[in-house]
Design a protein around this motif. Structure first.
Motif, short mmCIF file in Angstrom:
data_model
loop_
_atom_site.label_atom_id
_atom_site.label_comp_id
_atom_site.label_asym_id
_atom_site.label_seq_id
_atom_site.Cartn_x
_atom_site.Cartn_y
_atom_site.Cartn_z
N SER A 147 1.03 -1.15 0.39
CA SER A 147 -0.25 -0.64 -0.09
C SER A 147 1.44 1.29 -0.48
O SER A 147 0.38 1.51 -0.55
CB SER A 147 -0.49 0.41 1.69
OG SER A 147 -0.13 0.17 2.39
N PHE A 148 1.82 1.43 0.71
CA PHE A 148 3.05 2.09 0.74
C PHE A 148 3.80 2.90 -0.83
O PHE A 148 4.00 3.24 -0.76
CB PHE A 148 3.80 1.89 1.70
CG PHE A 148 3.05 2.70 2.95
CD1 PHE A 148 3.16 3.35 3.60
CD2 PHE A 148 3.67 1.53 4.31
CE1 PHE A 148 2.53 3.59 5.09
CE2 PHE A 148 2.42 1.24 4.90
CZ PHE A 148 2.53 2.47 5.79
N VAL A 149 4.00 0.84 -1.52
CA VAL A 149 4.64 1.05 -2.44
C VAL A 149 3.68 1.68 -4.16
O VAL A 149 4.20 2.33 -4.50
CB VAL A 149 4.98 -0.19 -3.02
CG1 VAL A 149 5.77 -0.08 -4.26
CG2 VAL A 149 5.86 -0.83 -1.26
N ASP A 150 2.68 1.57 -3.59
CA ASP A 150 1.33 1.53 -4.83
C ASP A 150 1.49 3.07 -5.36
O ASP A 150 1.90 3.54 -6.50
CB ASP A 150 0.11 1.69 -4.29
CG ASP A 150 -0.34 0.15 -4.23
OD1 ASP A 150 0.11 -0.78 -5.31
OD2 ASP A 150 -1.02 -0.22 -3.75
N ASP A 151 1.67 4.30 -4.56
CA ASP A 151 1.81 5.41 -5.42
C ASP A 151 3.05 5.96 -5.07
O ASP A 151 3.35 7.67 -4.65
CB ASP A 151 0.47 5.90 -5.57
CG ASP A 151 -0.41 6.09 -4.46
OD1 ASP A 151 -1.94 5.77 -4.55
OD2 ASP A 151 -0.44 5.51 -2.89
N ILE A 152 4.46 5.48 -4.62
CA ILE A 152 5.40 6.45 -4.29
C ILE A 152 5.74 7.57 -4.93
O ILE A 152 5.43 8.30 -4.95
CB ILE A 152 6.46 5.42 -3.45
CG1 ILE A 152 6.51 4.41 -5.12
CG2 ILE A 152 6.46 4.73 -2.35
CD1 ILE A 152 7.77 3.71 -4.52
#
Ligand code: C2E
Ligand code: MG
Ligand code: MG
Ligand code: MG
Length: 288
Positions: free
Chosen positions: A204-209
């Motif tokens: 979930s953190f990687v999704d829209d970094i």
């Protein structure tokens, strides 16, 4: 109640007399037979060193082929297995299978890398955990350093007991990683007192970094702090090249996700390892 929602929804909402959804009941009954009827499989997803494309680990992920309902995702049946306690025998099967597979790949000449196995809370708290893990490693002949256990932050709710178990596991020599990091209760400063080797930044953190700077800052902070505390840092759920570039720029070492490969059945994973081994790592920007 179901009828009020309209006729079309009747099947979906139908319950037995105690109000338990029928699908849940069926799955629960099915779970009891699934092991002996060989309905589980493990899929394998590579973990890749971001700078070189080298495969440095493999995560094992369970799949259930239900005779009536087809494929059931672990997100649906693992919680049921936890509720019923069936996670304990199922978890033992997973550990044994993953270790056997890794040993077979090592014997076939593939690089010696760890296999990561997800361990759920109930399984983690099982008083026999330590014994059966060392038993399995012994019987399979796999060195402990090639088994990695993925636990979640929820075990921190009972930090005293968890610390004891983690230390015992570390004594065996297995690797320990914290899965879905950032979604739970723990903080990195807590984790530094534990024998943890690796943290996995949640998808979930990687999704829209890349596109949202707040998210990017968050991920950058987790990576910085993680590295400072001497954890190996891995990002999960990588799907795009932009994500890879961002993570590389910010010194994240390892990644996992559809960008490199979806989880694969054993034969396909073996082929993936073979193809990858015979190519120069730098040729393989996008694997598979
Ligand atoms: P997890 O351990 O965080 O595993 C990562 C999940 O993300 C896997 O879903 C994987 O297939 C999926 N994934 C990996 N890369 C990508 C990507 O780039 N994009 C997207 N959209 N998804 C990606 P899966 O296999 O459905 O497993 C879901 C969860 O179920 C796991 O999350 C884990 O918590 C649990 N689980 C899976 N296998 C096991 C198992 O053998 N034992 C236990 N106790 N839990 C398991
Ligand atoms: Mg995992
Ligand atoms: Mg994860
Ligand atoms: Mg996850």
């Amino acid at each position: 109640q179901a009828k009020e929602r309209g006729k079309n929804n009747f099947r979906f909402y139908s319950s037995n007399l105690n109000g338990i959804p029928i699908r849940k009941m069926e799955l629960e009954n099915g779970l009891r037979k699934a092991l002996e009827q060989n309905q589980f499989m493990l899929f394998y997803q590579p973990q890749v060193k971001l700078t070189t494309g080298e495969i440095v680990g493999i995560e094992a992920l369970i799949r259930w082929q239900h005779p009536g309902h087809g494929f059931i995702a672990p997100a649906e049946f693992i919680p049921l297995a936890e509720e019923t306690g069936l996670i304990v025998p199922i978890g033992k099967w997973i550990l044994r299978k993953a270790c056997e597979q890794m040993k077979a790949w090592q014997n076939a000449g593939f690089p010696h890398i760890p296999v990561a196995v997800n361990v759920s809370v109930r399984q983690f708290q099982d008083e026999h955990l330590i014994d059966y893990i060392s038993g399995i490693l012994d019987q399979v002949g796999l060195e402990a350093k090639y088994l990695e256990l993925e636990i979640t932050e929820s075990i921190m709710q009972n930090i005293e007991k968890s610390t004891i178990i983690l230390n015992q596991l570390k004594e065996i020599g297995v690797l320990l990683s914290v899965d879905d990091f950032g979604t739970g209760y723990s903080s990195l400063s807590y984790l530094k007192h534990l024998p943890i080797d690796k943290i996995k930044i949640d998808k979930s953190f990687v999704d829209d970094i890349v596109y949202h700077s707040n998210q990017g800052m968050m991920v950058k902070t987790i990576i910085d702090m993680g590295l400072n505390l001497q954890f190996v840092v891995i990002a999960e759920g990588i799907e795009t090249e932009e994500q890879v570039n961002f993570l590389k720029q910010n010194k994240c070492e390892i990644g996992q996700g559809y960008f490199y490969s979806q989880p694969l059945p054993d034969m396909q994973m073996k082929e993936f390892l073979r193809v990858h081994q015979s190519a120069s790592p730098f040729e393989v920007k996008k694997l598979g």
